[in-house]
Write a protein that holds these residues in place. Sequence first.
Motif, mmCIF file in Angstrom:
data_model
loop_
_atom_site.group_PDB
_atom_site.id
_atom_site.type_symbol
_atom_site.label_atom_id
_atom_site.label_comp_id
_atom_site.label_asym_id
_atom_site.label_seq_id
_atom_site.Cartn_x
_atom_site.Cartn_y
_atom_site.Cartn_z
ATOM 1 N N LEU A 1 35.414 -60.420 43.429
ATOM 2 C CA LEU A 1 37.227 -59.816 43.972
ATOM 3 C C LEU A 1 37.951 -59.774 42.600
ATOM 4 C CD1 LEU A 1 38.709 -58.288 46.053
ATOM 5 C CD2 LEU A 1 38.834 -60.214 46.941
ATOM 6 N N ARG B 1 45.717 -59.149 40.506
ATOM 7 C CA ARG B 1 46.930 -58.275 39.764
ATOM 8 C C ARG B 1 47.506 -58.874 38.683
ATOM 9 N NH1 ARG B 1 48.263 -56.727 44.433
ATOM 10 N NH2 ARG B 1 46.349 -55.677 45.099
ATOM 11 N N PHE C 1 39.237 -56.189 39.428
ATOM 12 C CA PHE C 1 40.652 -55.559 38.317
ATOM 13 C C PHE C 1 40.281 -56.083 37.154
ATOM 14 C CE2 PHE C 1 42.331 -57.105 43.192
ATOM 15 C CZ PHE C 1 42.697 -56.119 43.149
ATOM 16 N N SER D 1 43.629 -61.287 45.084
ATOM 17 C CA SER D 1 43.436 -59.996 44.987
ATOM 18 C C SER D 1 45.081 -60.055 44.172
ATOM 19 C CB SER D 1 44.030 -59.068 45.983
ATOM 20 O OG SER D 1 42.575 -58.769 46.525
ATOM 21 N N GLU E 1 41.398 -62.601 50.404
ATOM 22 C CA GLU E 1 41.388 -61.269 49.665
ATOM 23 C C GLU E 1 42.685 -60.960 49.669
ATOM 24 O OE1 GLU E 1 39.963 -56.424 49.708
ATOM 25 O OE2 GLU E 1 39.235 -58.359 50.928
#
Length: 311
Positions: A299, A249, A303, A245, A241
């Motif tokens: 996931l 990002r 974002f 992530s 994760e």
Amino acid sequence: MAADRSVSATIFNIQTYCIHDGPGIRVTVFVKGCPLRCLWCANPESNLREPQLMFYKDKCTACGKCAEICPQKAVSLRERDGVWKAFTDRALCTACGACQSTCFADAREIAGETTTVEEALARVQRDRLFLDSSGGGMTISGGEPLACPDFTENLLMAAHEEGLHTAIETSNFASRAVVDRIYPHVDLALCDIKHMDSRKHLAYTGVPNEQILENIKRIYHVHHVPVWVRLPCIPGCNDDEENISATARFVRDELGTDVRICLLPYHRLGESKNESLGKEMDLSTQPPSDEHMQSLKALVERFGVTAQIGG
């Protein structure tokens, strides 16, 4: 300036009817030579620039013709566990191709052939009807296309001269000068990001990632080339994760939400290729489940970044 179509490189495959290397149906030109050494590499025959012998021992019938014809005397027949097979001393092998030409069982293959821009483009053009009707084009991959900038630049230029859409699939581990030379001729950049943590990137691929990330930003913001970020999802290496992530990002904050992330599930095709090259590969990694890949996709989307599995 017109493309120099006499420039050559070592090509290990020109694959037709590709649907995962950019939009539409595409022809992908694979060049040999790569500065990275990814532990999970699916195309280990692409690592070195030179042609290499690939030997598929399960196909070998031990007829002995390869041993008879080898000019370097690099091939011999050996018995193991009651089964005779051909053995190649790779320290003597020059990948001349003599054994391949005499092997009726197709147990021997030379990966890599010197190919000019004109020859590669002619092969691409044979599928022009399918490329044009599907909104596809030509993709150059590897190996690492930026590691042979003369050939890559001229092949992309020649493709544009013929009105072909161009894409490049690359790690972007190269100098800024090479990036500035290549990307004016690119319509779509398929940019691999193996890991966002530079120390782990170094451990898994043999090189750090700072220059890679800077180049991707330059491709998008300075050269204004559309970018698809491609993330090979290797269980236990970069599919956690935290890394997923961090990748999402980076795309959101440093590029833009119009840049998609393509999540590429690990497959085991590289294992048999490594064996054919006389190399060992860690066989403990298993492909990720469909459920896990869907969770990674969700996931990324949290974002605000578009994600797809494959591509």
